[in-house]
Write an enzyme that holds these catalytic residues in place. Structure first.
Site, PDB file in Angstrom:
ATOM      1  N   CYS A  78      12.717  22.079   4.579  1.00  0.00           N
ATOM      2  CA  CYS A  78      12.222  22.912   5.679  1.00  0.00           C
ATOM      3  C   CYS A  78      11.243  23.953   5.147  1.00  0.00           C
ATOM      4  O   CYS A  78      11.480  24.560   4.108  1.00  0.00           O
ATOM      5  CB  CYS A  78      13.377  23.629   6.367  1.00  0.00           C
ATOM      6  SG  CYS A  78      14.327  22.610   7.464  1.00  0.00           S
ATOM      7  N   HIS A  79      10.175  24.154   5.899  1.00  0.00           N
ATOM      8  CA  HIS A  79       9.217  25.205   5.571  1.00  0.00           C
ATOM      9  C   HIS A  79       9.783  26.558   5.979  1.00  0.00           C
ATOM     10  O   HIS A  79      10.414  26.673   7.029  1.00  0.00           O
ATOM     11  CB  HIS A  79       7.911  24.996   6.351  1.00  0.00           C
ATOM     12  CG  HIS A  79       7.110  23.840   5.895  1.00  0.00           C
ATOM     13  ND1 HIS A  79       6.276  23.893   4.814  1.00  0.00           N
ATOM     14  CD2 HIS A  79       7.014  22.570   6.369  1.00  0.00           C
ATOM     15  CE1 HIS A  79       5.692  22.732   4.647  1.00  0.00           C
ATOM     16  NE2 HIS A  79       6.132  21.901   5.569  1.00  0.00           N
ATOM     17  N   MET A 114      15.306  23.068  13.425  1.00  0.00           N
ATOM     18  CA  MET A 114      16.291  23.283  12.356  1.00  0.00           C
ATOM     19  C   MET A 114      16.822  24.711  12.376  1.00  0.00           C
ATOM     20  O   MET A 114      18.014  24.936  12.147  1.00  0.00           O
ATOM     21  CB  MET A 114      15.699  22.936  10.988  1.00  0.00           C
ATOM     22  CG  MET A 114      15.397  21.463  10.804  1.00  0.00           C
ATOM     23  SD  MET A 114      16.787  20.359  11.185  1.00  0.00           S
ATOM     24  CE  MET A 114      18.026  20.947  10.043  1.00  0.00           C
ATOM     25  N   GLU A 115      15.977  25.667  12.673  1.00  0.00           N
ATOM     26  CA  GLU A 115      16.421  27.060  12.736  1.00  0.00           C
ATOM     27  C   GLU A 115      17.440  27.239  13.863  1.00  0.00           C
ATOM     28  O   GLU A 115      18.453  27.936  13.686  1.00  0.00           O
ATOM     29  CB  GLU A 115      15.220  27.992  12.917  1.00  0.00           C
ATOM     30  CG  GLU A 115      14.390  28.157  11.669  1.00  0.00           C
ATOM     31  CD  GLU A 115      13.516  26.951  11.296  1.00  0.00           C
ATOM     32  OE1 GLU A 115      12.970  26.964  10.185  1.00  0.00           O
ATOM     33  OE2 GLU A 115      13.387  26.003  12.102  1.00  0.00           O
ATOM     34  N   ASP A 129      35.954  30.740  11.136  1.00  0.00           N
ATOM     35  CA  ASP A 129      36.437  31.594  10.053  1.00  0.00           C
ATOM     36  C   ASP A 129      37.215  32.791  10.593  1.00  0.00           C
ATOM     37  O   ASP A 129      38.257  33.158  10.053  1.00  0.00           O
ATOM     38  CB  ASP A 129      35.267  32.075   9.197  1.00  0.00           C
ATOM     39  CG  ASP A 129      35.718  32.997   8.075  1.00  0.00           C
ATOM     40  OD1 ASP A 129      36.609  32.588   7.293  1.00  0.00           O
ATOM     41  OD2 ASP A 129      35.200  34.118   7.990  1.00  0.00           O
TER      42      ASP A 129
END
Length: 160
Positions: A78-79, A114-115, A129
């Site tokens: 990824c850039h 992707m972000e 969590d």
């Protein structure tokens, strides 16, 4: 030339980062989701802010935003791109399902799918969590892009 149309592979089948130097910077937006399936008491505790670790929703939102900003550090090809907006929204979809929606925006030479995916999944993992002490059987699922706009490939909207 990419092998089989996959842009991250060269003619020899070797992985490489895509050259975006000749692409125009355009406004781009993506929305992704992740779902958490949990016991009703767990969903109520997360949404009601009664976990011992604190406000899980606030922590998960911040974690998702921070993760979106670090996507290129996590996903090798990824850039790094300048994000103009990242938002993470979390709501109970039912008594046993929490849905996370992450939106990422930029004006750049490559997209932000992707972000958005990294933001949604990281926020969901953060909720896991924060609540695992009361429900280790939670499942993080349905991580996907819901929509994207901008760029050469045009718009996409996932159909149910």
């Amino acid at each position: 030339m990419a092998q089989g149309g996959l842009t991250h592979l060269n003619a020899k089948g070797e992985a490489h980062i895509v050259d975006i130097g000749d692409k125009a910077a355009t406004r781009r937006r993506a929305v992704a989701q992740a779902r958490i399936i949990a016991e009703p008491a767990t969903v109520a505790a997360i949404m009601g802010g009664s976990l011992k670790k604190g406000d899980a929703l606030a922590v998960a939102r911040i974690a998702g935003i921070m993760a979106a900003k670090r996507t290129s550090d996590l996903i090798p090809l990824c850039h790094p791109i300048p994000l103009t907006k990242v938002s993470v929204d979390i709501e109970a979809e039912s008594a046993t399902v929490i849905v996370v929606h992450a939106t990422a925006e930029t004006t750049a030479q490559t997209g932000v799918e992707m972000e958005a995916l990294v933001a949604a999944s990281t926020a969901a993992l953060t909720l896991y969590d924060m609540a695992k002490a009361i429900d280790r059987a939670m499942v993080v699922t349905d991580i996907c892009v819901l929509e994207k706009s901008g760029g050469k490939s045009g718009d996409f909207v996932r159909t149910p």
